[in-house]
Design a protein around this motif. Structure first.
Motif, PDB file in Angstrom:
ATOM      1  N   GLU A 503       5.536  84.545  39.513  1.00  4.97           N
ATOM      2  CA  GLU A 503       6.645  84.035  38.697  1.00  4.97           C
ATOM      3  C   GLU A 503       6.481  84.558  37.278  1.00  4.97           C
ATOM      4  N   GLY A 504       7.083  85.711  37.022  1.00  2.00           N
ATOM      5  CA  GLY A 504       6.914  86.332  35.712  1.00  2.00           C
ATOM      6  C   GLY A 504       5.472  86.727  35.506  1.00  2.00           C
ATOM      7  N   SER A 505       4.856  86.185  34.463  1.00  2.00           N
ATOM      8  CA  SER A 505       3.453  86.506  34.181  1.00  2.00           C
ATOM      9  C   SER A 505       2.496  85.568  34.907  1.00  2.00           C
ATOM     10  N   ARG A 506       3.055  84.571  35.597  1.00  2.00           N
ATOM     11  CA  ARG A 506       2.217  83.572  36.259  1.00  2.00           C
ATOM     12  C   ARG A 506       2.016  83.885  37.742  1.00  2.00           C
ATOM     13  N   LEU A 507       0.932  83.330  38.284  1.00  2.00           N
ATOM     14  CA  LEU A 507       0.638  83.444  39.712  1.00  2.00           C
ATOM     15  C   LEU A 507       0.509  82.037  40.278  1.00  2.00           C
ATOM     16  N   VAL A 508       1.299  81.744  41.308  1.00  3.80           N
ATOM     17  CA  VAL A 508       1.296  80.408  41.905  1.00  3.80           C
ATOM     18  C   VAL A 508       0.729  80.499  43.319  1.00  3.80           C
ATOM     19  N   ILE A 509      -0.333  79.753  43.572  1.00  5.50           N
ATOM     20  CA  ILE A 509      -0.966  79.718  44.894  1.00  5.50           C
ATOM     21  C   ILE A 509      -0.878  78.291  45.418  1.00  5.50           C
ATOM     22  N   GLU A 510      -0.252  78.149  46.579  1.00  3.63           N
ATOM     23  CA  GLU A 510      -0.124  76.824  47.189  1.00  3.63           C
ATOM     24  C   GLU A 510      -0.963  76.769  48.457  1.00  3.63           C
ATOM     25  N   LEU A 511      -1.850  75.795  48.524  1.00  2.18           N
ATOM     26  CA  LEU A 511      -2.713  75.611  49.687  1.00  2.18           C
ATOM     27  C   LEU A 511      -2.098  74.591  50.633  1.00  2.18           C
ATOM     28  N   GLU A 512      -2.232  74.847  51.929  1.00  2.00           N
ATOM     29  CA  GLU A 512      -1.736  73.899  52.919  1.00  2.00           C
ATOM     30  C   GLU A 512      -2.824  72.943  53.376  1.00  2.00           C
ATOM     31  N   GLU A 513      -4.042  73.177  52.920  1.00  2.00           N
ATOM     32  CA  GLU A 513      -5.157  72.323  53.317  1.00  2.00           C
ATOM     33  C   GLU A 513      -6.201  72.343  52.213  1.00  2.00           C
ATOM     34  N   GLY A 514      -7.182  71.461  52.334  1.00  3.58           N
ATOM     35  CA  GLY A 514      -8.251  71.417  51.351  1.00  3.58           C
ATOM     36  C   GLY A 514      -7.867  70.613  50.120  1.00  3.58           C
ATOM     37  N   LYS A 533      -6.670  80.247  32.150  1.00  3.54           N
ATOM     38  CA  LYS A 533      -5.853  79.040  32.038  1.00  3.54           C
ATOM     39  C   LYS A 533      -5.103  78.786  33.341  1.00  3.54           C
ATOM     40  N   TYR A 534      -5.147  77.538  33.785  1.00  5.04           N
ATOM     41  CA  TYR A 534      -4.433  77.165  35.001  1.00  5.04           C
ATOM     42  C   TYR A 534      -4.082  75.685  34.933  1.00  5.04           C
ATOM     43  N   ARG A 535      -3.173  75.281  35.788  1.00  9.62           N
ATOM     44  CA  ARG A 535      -2.872  73.863  35.953  1.00  9.62           C
ATOM     45  C   ARG A 535      -2.594  73.600  37.426  1.00  9.62           C
ATOM     46  N   VAL A 536      -2.734  72.354  37.809  1.00 11.78           N
ATOM     47  CA  VAL A 536      -2.564  71.965  39.208  1.00 11.78           C
ATOM     48  C   VAL A 536      -1.337  71.086  39.341  1.00 11.78           C
ATOM     49  N   SER A 537      -0.529  71.393  40.349  1.00  6.15           N
ATOM     50  CA  SER A 537       0.644  70.578  40.654  1.00  6.15           C
ATOM     51  C   SER A 537       0.654  70.318  42.151  1.00  6.15           C
ATOM     52  N   GLY A 538       0.217  69.131  42.551  1.00  2.52           N
ATOM     53  CA  GLY A 538       0.123  68.817  43.973  1.00  2.52           C
ATOM     54  C   GLY A 538      -0.902  69.708  44.646  1.00  2.52           C
ATOM     55  N   LYS A 539      -0.451  70.511  45.628  1.00  7.02           N
ATOM     56  CA  LYS A 539      -1.337  71.428  46.338  1.00  7.02           C
ATOM     57  C   LYS A 539      -1.296  72.833  45.737  1.00  7.02           C
ATOM     58  N   SER A 540      -0.623  72.975  44.607  1.00  8.93           N
ATOM     59  CA  SER A 540      -0.470  74.295  43.989  1.00  8.93           C
ATOM     60  C   SER A 540      -1.376  74.457  42.780  1.00  8.93           C
ATOM     61  N   VAL A 541      -1.903  75.670  42.639  1.00  6.85           N
ATOM     62  CA  VAL A 541      -2.642  76.053  41.439  1.00  6.85           C
ATOM     63  C   VAL A 541      -1.814  77.127  40.746  1.00  6.85           C
ATOM     64  N   ILE A 542      -1.478  76.884  39.489  1.00  4.10           N
ATOM     65  CA  ILE A 542      -0.627  77.812  38.735  1.00  4.10           C
ATOM     66  C   ILE A 542      -1.479  78.475  37.659  1.00  4.10           C
ATOM     67  N   PHE A 543      -1.724  79.770  37.835  1.00  2.00           N
ATOM     68  CA  PHE A 543      -2.478  80.533  36.842  1.00  2.00           C
ATOM     69  C   PHE A 543      -1.485  81.107  35.833  1.00  2.00           C
TER      70      PHE A 543
END
Length: 624
Positions: A503-514, A533-543
C-alpha cells in the motif's frame, strides 16, 4: 536409445560452458556356466566370459534378501493359480536379484538365471504388492503351462491391441478383470503380457518369442563372491588408496558419516582399513529414525570401540510439522531442520577448524548423486570436505563386499527395507511405507493420526492419505494418470497461511494463524539497520516502510514461528544470535547482513510454498 540417469556436465573438450548429457548405468554380467551375476566381464570362478545382462538403467541391482523373498513369494502366490506353480516358476535356492525401475510407486525387475522374469511392484490402488510376468518369465509360463496364460490364433499383435475371447485357442487360469496374463501366439512368432478387461485381453507389451534358459546348478551367494573376488579386491584397493591420498592431501581430522545403512557400513570399514584405526563416526538422529537403526548404531559403535559424534534433532520435527504441515518431495523443509543443521552444529563443536567427512554416497542412487563430484564442500558446513570412496560402486558391489567380509548390516534390511533413514520421508514409496506400517504399527499410527487431523482441517479427501498424495504439493503427471479424475487438480495448502499487499510505501502482512507478540517481533527486527516502524491491527502487521521487502515477512515468520532449529545462529557470521524460544539478537554484534533470514528453513519455505515454490513470482506480484 539407451536409457539411464542422464547427467548434464561440462565437457573439457569444448571451450564453451555448454553442458552435455552423460549416461550413468551400472554394468552387469552373468556367467552362464556358473549361473552367477558378475560385476566385471570375467568370471573368477570358472575363468570364462560372462554375457552382458541388459537391465533397466541405472541398473543399481541388489540381492533379494529374506524380507524381499517373502514379499516376492506372497505376490507370486497371489498371481498364480497354485502354490506348485510358484516353485516351478522360480527356484528360490538360486541367487535372485532385484533392480529398481520407474513406476508410479515401488517396483523392481526380478532377475533369476540371468534373465528378467517379471516386475514386482506395489499397486497403489489395490494397496498390495503384485507380480507382472515379462520376457523370459512369460516364456517359462508358456513352456510349463503355468496358469494363468492364453494362446491366441492371431498372426501378430501390437501394444494396446485387444484380443477377443473367440481368438483364444487355449486358456488356463481364472478369468478375473485386472489380472495380468501371459500370452503366446499359436504360430510361436510373438509373446506378450496382457491384462484382462471385460471379455478381452488388452496387450500391454509384446516381443518376438524367446525361450527360458534354464542355467545349471543351484549356486550360493558364496559362489557369487568367489566369481567376483578379483573385482572386489580391485574395488577395495582403489577406494582405500583414494582415502589415503585424500587424508595426506587435506591434512585435517577425519570422521565417517554413519547412517546405520549398508553404504556407510562399507565406507566405515574401508576408512578403518585405510587409516589403521577406528575413525570417529557421526550419526544424525533426526527424531524420526527407526528404533532399530538407533540401537544398531549404538551397538555397532560399542563393538568397534569407536568414538560416536551424536547429532540430535530431538523433537524438532514434531514441533515444526505442526507449523509447516507434512513435508513433501517438492517441499522438503525437514532436511534443513532435522538433518543439515544438527549435523553442522555437531561438527562445528567437535571440529571447529574443519575436518574430512567420509560419506557412503553412490552415483547410481539418484540423478543428484550422479552429478556430484567425488570430493566437495557442503555449503552448510563449509569447513568440512566430503569425500565419497564408493561413489562408483553399485548396490551389488556393496552387498557382495558385506558378504565377503562378513560385516553385520542393519537387521532392518532382512525385514524388507531397502532404504533406511527417516521412516516417514516423503521420498519413500507407499510400498516401502507399508513395510514400516507392518513392522512398526504404533509409529505409523502416530503419523496417520497427524495426517488425518491435518487433512480434516484442510478439507482434504480421504485419498490424500490413502494414496500418499500428501507426499507432493504439486502432484506429478505419472501419479495423476492413476488417480480418479476428480483428484486431477487437488491442491492442499500447507505451511503458514498469510496474505501480503503493498500500500504505497507500506507493507501489510495479515496472518491467518498464530499470535503477534511484540516482544518477539521487536527482538528479531534488530537485524535491520535503524528502527523498523510497524503497528499491529488485529491479525495484520503494517510496516511503514517496505524497502526491506520480503525480508520483513521472513523476520516476522522467524519471530512468531521459530522451531528452535538454530540454523540462523549457526550461519550468523557475527555470532550475534542466541535461541531461547525464539531468536535473540545482540545488536552490538549484528552486521545486518540478513543471512539469518535466508538461512531459516521455516522462513524460506513459507515464501516458496506461497507461490508454487517461486519466490520471484512473490516479489513481482507485490512490487517488492
Amino acid at each position: 536409445m539407451k536409457r539411464g540417469i542422464l547427467v548434464l556436465t561440462n565437457t573439457s573438450q569444448r571451450k564453451s560452458s555448454k553442458k552435455v548429457p552423460i549416461l550413468v548405468s551400472a554394468p552387469l554380467y552373468w556367467c552362464p556356466r556358473c549361473n552367477v551375476p558378475l560385476l566385471g566381464s570375467k568370471c573368477g570362478k570358472c575363468g570364462g566370459d560372462g554375457y552382458r545382462l541388459r537391465v533397466t538403467p541405472p541398473g543399481d541391482v541388489r540381492p533379494a534378501l529374506s524380507g524381499d523373498l517373502k514379499r516376492l513369494k506372497a505376490a507370486l502366490l497371489d498371481y498364480f493359480d497354485s502354490s506348485e506353480a510358484v516353485f516351478e516358476f522360480i527356484d528360490f535356492r538360486k541367487p535372485i536379484l532385484l533392480n529398481k525401475i520407474p513406476y508410479p510407486d515401488a517396483a523392481d525387475e526380478v532377475i533369476v538365471d540371468g534373465q528378467i522374469v517379471g516386475h514386482l511392484f506395489y499397486d497403489v490402488l489395490e494397496e498390495k504388492w503384485r507380480f507382472k510376468p515379462l520376457y523370459s518369465g512369460v516364456a517359462r509360463i508358456l513352456e510349463k503351462k503355468l496358469a494363468p496364460y492364453a494362446v491366441i490364433s492371431l498372426e501378430r499383435v501390437a501394444r494396446r491391441f485387444e484380443v477377443k475371447k473367440t481368438e483364444i485357442v487355449e486358456l488356463s487360469g481364472e478369468w478375473t478383470r485386472g489380472r495380468f496374463i501371459s500370452v503366446g501366439l499359436a504360430s510361436g512368432r510373438q509373446q506378450a503380457v496382457g491384462v484382462i478387461i471385460r471379455g478381452r485381453i488388452r496387450i500391454l507389451k509384446v516381443w518376438y518369442s524367446k525361450s527360458y534358459l534354464e542355467l545349471p546348478g543351484t549356486p550360493t551367494w558364496l559362489d557369487v563372491i568367489r566369481a567376483n573376488e578379483k573385482y572386489l579386491q580391485e574395488k577395495e584397493a582403489e577406494a582405500i588408496k583414494f582415502i589415503k591420498d585424500m587424508v595426506k592431501k587435506v591434512k585435517k581430522p577425519i570422521f565417517v558419516s554413519f547412517s546405520g545403512g549398508k553404504d556407510s557400513l562399507v565406507t566405515y570399514y574401508l576408512t578403518k582399513t585405510a587409516l589403521g584405526y577406528a575413525p570417529p563416526l557421526l550419526f544424525n538422529d533426526t527424531g524420526i529414525e527407526l528404533p532399530e537403526t538407533v540401537s544398531y548404531v549404538k551397538s555397532f559403535v560399542e563393538k568397534e570401540n569407536a568414538r560416536l559424534i551424536y547429532a540430535d534433532a530431538g523433537e524438532k520435527f514434531w514441533h515444526a510439522v505442526n507449523i509447516m504441515g507434512p513435508p513433501a518431495r517438492d517441499y522438503r523443509w525437514c532436511c534443513k531442520v532435522v538433518k543439515l543443521t544438527p549435523i553442522a552444529k555437531a561438527v562445528e563443536k567437535v571440529f571447529p577448524e574443519g575436518a574430512v567427512s567420509v560419506v557412503g554416497q553412490r552415483k547410481y542412487e539418484s540423478m543428484a548423486r550422479a552429478r556430484s563430484p567425488r570430493v566437495w564442500v557442503n555449503k552448510w558446513i563449509p569447513k568440512v570436505i566430503a569425500i565419497a570412496p564408493i561413489q562408483d560402486w553399485s548396490a551389488l558391489d556393496v552387498w557382495l563386499y558385506i558378504m565377503r567380509n562378513r560385516l553385520t548390516p542393519n537387521p532392518l534390511y532382512f525385514l524388507g527395507f531397502d532404504r533406511l533413514g527417516c521412516w516417514l520421508c516423503p521420498a519413500t514409496e507407499l510400498g516401502e511405507m507399508r513395510t514400516v506400517k507392518e513392522v512398526y504399527p504404533e509409529l505409523w499410527s502416530t503419523w496417520e493420526a497427524f495426517l488425518r487431523k491435518y487433512g480434516a482441517a484442510k478439507n482434504a479427501p480421504k485419498e490424500w492419505i490413502k494414496l500418499g498424495l500428501w507426499r507432493w504439493v504439486k502432484i506429478p503427471g505419472d501419479i495423476k494418470r492413476i488417480l480418479p479424475k476428480e483428484l486431477d487438480k487437488l491442491t492442499i495448502r500447507r505451511g503458514i497461511e498469510f496474505s501480503i499487499k503493498s500500500e504505497g510505501s507500506r507493507l501489510v502482512i495479515e496472518l491467518e494463524e498464530g499470535e503477534i507478540i511484540h516482544e518477539k517481533l521487536r527482538e528479531v527486527l534488530k537485524i535491520f539497520p535503524g528502527k523498523v516502524k510497524y503497528r499491529v491491527s488485529g491479525k495484520s502487521v503494517i510496516f511503514e516502510d517496505k524497502k526491506w521487502g520480503i525480508h520483513l515477512l521472513m523476520a516476522l515468520v522467524r519471530a512468531l514461528f521459530c522451531v528452535e532449529c538454530e540454523a540462523c545462529a549457526l550461519k550468523c557470521p557475527a555470532s550475534a544470535i542466541k535461541i531461547d524460544g525464539y531468536p535473540h539478537i545482540d545488536a552490538a554484534k549484528c552486521s545486518h547482513c540478513l543471512i539469518c533470514n535466508t538461512s531459516c528453513p521455516i522462513a524460506v519455505y513459507t515464501l516458496k510454498i506461497k507461490h508454487n515454490l517461486n519466490i520471484e513470482k512473490l516479489k513481482n506480484e507485490y512490487g517488492l
